[in-house]
Design a protein around this motif. Structure first.
Motif, PDB file in Angstrom:
ATOM      1  N   GLY A 337     -35.996  39.990 110.831  1.00 54.21           N
ATOM      2  CA  GLY A 337     -36.561  38.661 110.603  1.00 54.21           C
ATOM      3  C   GLY A 337     -35.556  37.541 110.686  1.00 54.21           C
ATOM      4  N   ASP A 338     -34.276  37.835 110.614  1.00 53.41           N
ATOM      5  CA  ASP A 338     -33.255  36.790 110.742  1.00 53.41           C
ATOM      6  C   ASP A 338     -33.313  36.181 112.137  1.00 53.41           C
ATOM      7  N   ARG A 339     -33.119  34.851 112.158  1.00 57.97           N
ATOM      8  CA  ARG A 339     -33.079  34.146 113.437  1.00 57.97           C
ATOM      9  C   ARG A 339     -31.626  33.938 113.837  1.00 57.97           C
ATOM     10  N   ILE A 340     -31.245  34.547 114.960  1.00 61.76           N
ATOM     11  CA  ILE A 340     -29.857  34.561 115.411  1.00 61.76           C
ATOM     12  C   ILE A 340     -29.696  33.576 116.571  1.00 61.76           C
ATOM     13  N   VAL A 341     -28.669  32.747 116.495  1.00 61.43           N
ATOM     14  CA  VAL A 341     -28.405  31.782 117.571  1.00 61.43           C
ATOM     15  C   VAL A 341     -27.996  32.557 118.822  1.00 61.43           C
ATOM     16  N   ALA A 342     -28.702  32.300 119.927  1.00 62.21           N
ATOM     17  CA  ALA A 342     -28.452  33.023 121.173  1.00 62.21           C
ATOM     18  C   ALA A 342     -27.655  32.206 122.173  1.00 62.21           C
ATOM     19  N   THR A 343     -27.723  30.867 122.096  1.00 59.12           N
ATOM     20  CA  THR A 343     -26.979  30.017 123.032  1.00 59.12           C
ATOM     21  C   THR A 343     -26.368  28.842 122.274  1.00 59.12           C
ATOM     22  N   GLY A 344     -25.266  28.337 122.795  1.00 56.86           N
ATOM     23  CA  GLY A 344     -24.640  27.147 122.220  1.00 56.86           C
ATOM     24  C   GLY A 344     -23.764  27.415 121.024  1.00 56.86           C
ATOM     25  N   GLN A 345     -23.300  28.672 120.829  1.00 58.40           N
ATOM     26  CA  GLN A 345     -22.485  28.964 119.653  1.00 58.40           C
ATOM     27  C   GLN A 345     -21.152  28.224 119.661  1.00 58.40           C
ATOM     28  N   ASN A 346     -20.634  27.900 120.853  1.00 55.56           N
ATOM     29  CA  ASN A 346     -19.326  27.246 120.926  1.00 55.56           C
ATOM     30  C   ASN A 346     -19.345  25.835 120.343  1.00 55.56           C
ATOM     31  N   ARG A 347     -20.521  25.241 120.142  1.00 52.53           N
ATOM     32  CA  ARG A 347     -20.604  23.887 119.568  1.00 52.53           C
ATOM     33  C   ARG A 347     -20.816  23.913 118.062  1.00 52.53           C
ATOM     34  N   LEU A 348     -20.955  25.089 117.478  1.00 55.24           N
ATOM     35  CA  LEU A 348     -21.362  25.189 116.081  1.00 55.24           C
ATOM     36  C   LEU A 348     -20.179  25.484 115.174  1.00 55.24           C
ATOM     37  N   ASN A 349     -20.393  25.160 113.910  1.00 57.18           N
ATOM     38  CA  ASN A 349     -19.505  25.598 112.844  1.00 57.18           C
ATOM     39  C   ASN A 349     -20.368  25.914 111.635  1.00 57.18           C
ATOM     40  N   ASN A 350     -19.769  26.464 110.614  1.00 57.87           N
ATOM     41  CA  ASN A 350     -20.538  26.882 109.449  1.00 57.87           C
ATOM     42  C   ASN A 350     -21.236  25.692 108.786  1.00 57.87           C
ATOM     43  N   ARG A 351     -22.539  25.862 108.498  1.00 62.67           N
ATOM     44  CA  ARG A 351     -23.399  24.864 107.850  1.00 62.67           C
ATOM     45  C   ARG A 351     -23.726  23.697 108.767  1.00 62.67           C
ATOM     46  N   ALA A 352     -23.565  23.837 110.050  1.00 61.50           N
ATOM     47  CA  ALA A 352     -23.937  22.767 110.972  1.00 61.50           C
ATOM     48  C   ALA A 352     -25.459  22.667 111.051  1.00 61.50           C
ATOM     49  N   PRO A 353     -26.019  21.437 111.034  1.00 62.52           N
ATOM     50  CA  PRO A 353     -27.476  21.288 111.166  1.00 62.52           C
ATOM     51  C   PRO A 353     -27.923  21.567 112.590  1.00 62.52           C
ATOM     52  N   VAL A 354     -29.081  22.208 112.719  1.00 59.77           N
ATOM     53  CA  VAL A 354     -29.589  22.569 114.042  1.00 59.77           C
ATOM     54  C   VAL A 354     -31.090  22.388 114.067  1.00 59.77           C
ATOM     55  N   THR A 355     -31.592  22.368 115.297  1.00 63.16           N
ATOM     56  CA  THR A 355     -33.044  22.443 115.522  1.00 63.16           C
ATOM     57  C   THR A 355     -33.275  23.559 116.513  1.00 63.16           C
ATOM     58  N   ILE A 356     -34.389  24.256 116.370  1.00 60.49           N
ATOM     59  CA  ILE A 356     -34.693  25.386 117.242  1.00 60.49           C
ATOM     60  C   ILE A 356     -35.473  24.855 118.445  1.00 60.49           C
ATOM     61  N   SER A 357     -34.898  25.019 119.622  1.00 51.45           N
ATOM     62  CA  SER A 357     -35.572  24.563 120.845  1.00 51.45           C
ATOM     63  C   SER A 357     -36.423  25.651 121.465  1.00 51.45           C
ATOM     64  N   ASP A 358     -36.061  26.922 121.240  1.00 47.67           N
ATOM     65  CA  ASP A 358     -36.835  27.999 121.834  1.00 47.67           C
ATOM     66  C   ASP A 358     -36.467  29.296 121.116  1.00 47.67           C
ATOM     67  N   THR A 359     -37.447  30.187 121.014  1.00 46.15           N
ATOM     68  CA  THR A 359     -37.219  31.506 120.455  1.00 46.15           C
ATOM     69  C   THR A 359     -37.330  32.529 121.570  1.00 46.15           C
ATOM     70  N   LEU A 360     -36.244  33.239 121.837  1.00 51.12           N
ATOM     71  CA  LEU A 360     -36.206  34.179 122.950  1.00 51.12           C
ATOM     72  C   LEU A 360     -36.660  35.553 122.483  1.00 51.12           C
ATOM     73  N   GLU A 361     -37.195  36.315 123.430  1.00 52.80           N
ATOM     74  CA  GLU A 361     -37.530  37.703 123.146  1.00 52.80           C
ATOM     75  C   GLU A 361     -36.258  38.537 123.254  1.00 52.80           C
ATOM     76  N   PRO A 362     -36.084  39.505 122.353  1.00 54.56           N
ATOM     77  CA  PRO A 362     -34.887  40.352 122.452  1.00 54.56           C
ATOM     78  C   PRO A 362     -34.852  41.081 123.792  1.00 54.56           C
ATOM     79  N   ALA A 363     -33.661  41.204 124.341  1.00 55.91           N
ATOM     80  CA  ALA A 363     -33.505  41.922 125.599  1.00 55.91           C
ATOM     81  C   ALA A 363     -33.861  43.377 125.429  1.00 55.91           C
ATOM     82  N   GLN A 364     -34.439  43.976 126.463  1.00 58.33           N
ATOM     83  CA  GLN A 364     -34.839  45.382 126.429  1.00 58.33           C
ATOM     84  C   GLN A 364     -33.816  46.230 127.155  1.00 58.33           C
TER      85      GLN A 364
END
Length: 364
Positions: A337-364
């Motif tokens: 159930g945890d939502r894991i950031v899949a793209t754009g991690q290089n712009r983030l730091n701990n406790r950075a505010p974000v908005t979810i633009s899309d939820t991807l399906e896990p790769a098979q």
């Protein structure tokens, strides 16, 4: 005069003090502005962690070989008189590929056949005389032995001629001719190669620790460079001995070869399927970031200090496990159930505010 100089110094001091005070005031106001300026949330794409079925695999590198493949040579020495094949063609079993000079051997064969006919005639005559009671049993036995010896001589002469002909031991694809007409060759000279390309085998090695997970008949998949297809097959043999120098065990598999895409000698990547497991959290390998302190990823959480809809990311260190294709097993640090950031991690730091633009399906 002195009074004017004192007044000028005082005015200059006031101006300098005013400039310094203004600069200090300006810097403080700018710092307060940026400190209190709200941070704009960054849009990110997320993938939801799920407990799914996991297909673990063992990977290895190997070499492709034909199921049947030999370098053809002759059994006798002589001069090449005829080459009966064209390179890279399909030939049936028993096809004549090469003939050496055999004039002397054929003359010997003719002499042996003539002697055999003579011995057959003598045997028939002795049998007739013996039936009349004229010839003795000893003479008949001698004629029968001479006839049997002539038959053996004929078989030998025919075998000698057969040794001067090279025929295909099985059906397959013939290679390039490595000899020319008129060339003298001897036993051991490679004439050409013959490969049966309908079914291929792949030889590879795995560490000895994997032996408990391997068995004959186990499914495997082969990939080669420059071809996106996956060739399916199975393990056909496991060497009962582990190499003491490398601690590796040798294995052999068989794979189909549609369109003759596999060629003997090619480099191959081998994947062996292990039993499927359930309840495993597997995420795309791209979500995991490696650092000197360990592997971590960003998990999207609700911001309890902001409004109800505010989201932030938390840096979470994880323990990774096995890998399969584009997925990596997460054994600790992430819950379903945890939502894991899949793209754009290089712009983030701990406790950075974000908005979810899309939820991807896990790769098979």
């Amino acid at each position: 005069m002195i009074k004017r100089l004192v007044i000028a110094v005082i005015l200059l001091g006031l101006v300098a003090t005013g400039l310094v005070g203004f600069n200090l005031f300006r810097d403080r106001m700018i710092a307060d502005f940026f400190a209190n300026m709200p941070v704009q949330p960054l849009p990110v794409e997320v993938v939801e962690a799920r407990a799914t079925e996991w297909q673990p695999t063992l990977t290895a590198i190997g070499t492709v070989h034909a199921a049947q493949g030999v370098d053809l040579t002759v059994e006798a020495a002589g001069i090449v008189r005829e080459i009966g094949f064209a390179p890279n063609t399909e030939i049936p079993e028993g096809e004549l590929l090469l003939r050496l000079d055999s004039e002397v051997q054929r003359a010997d064969l003719a002499a042996v056949r003539a002697q055999l006919e003579l011995e057959r005639t003598n045997l028939d005559r002795q049998q007739e005389l013996q039936s009349r009671g004229v010839a003795s049993n000893v003479t008949l036995d001698q004629s029968r032995a001479a006839f049997t010896a002539s038959e053996a001589q004929l078989a030998r002469a025919e075998a000698v001629i057969a040794q001067r002909e090279l025929r295909a031991p099985f059906a397959g694809t013939i290679g390039l001719a490595r000899v020319d007409i008129g060339q003298y060759i001897s036993p051991g000279t490679i004439v050409t190669t013959l490969q049966d390309l309908d079914t291929m085998r792949v030889d590879f090695s795995l560490p000895e620790q994997t032996l408990p997970y391997l068995h004959v008949g186990q499914r495997l998949h082969v990939r080669i460079e420059g071809d996106e297809r996956r060739f399916d097959g199975e393990i056909t043999g496991i060497d009962p001995r582990v190499d003491p120098s490398s601690r590796m065990v040798s294995l052999r598999g068989r794979v189909d070869n549609p369109d003759f895409a596999l060629t003997p000698g090619q480099f191959a990547r081998v994947e062996i399927d292990l039993p499927t497991e359930t309840g495993v959290i597997a995420l795309p390998q791209t979500v995991v970031i490696s650092s000197l302190y360990g592997d971590y990823l960003y998990v999207v959480r609700d911001n309890e200090e902001a409004d109800e809809d505010g989201l932030i990311v938390r840096q979470v260190f994880v323990t990774t496990g096995r890998r399969s294709g584009a997925l990596v097993e997460i054994s600790e640090g992430v819950a379903p159930g945890d939502r894991i950031v899949a793209t754009g991690q290089n712009r983030l730091n701990n406790r950075a505010p974000v908005t979810i633009s899309d939820t991807l399906e896990p790769a098979q």
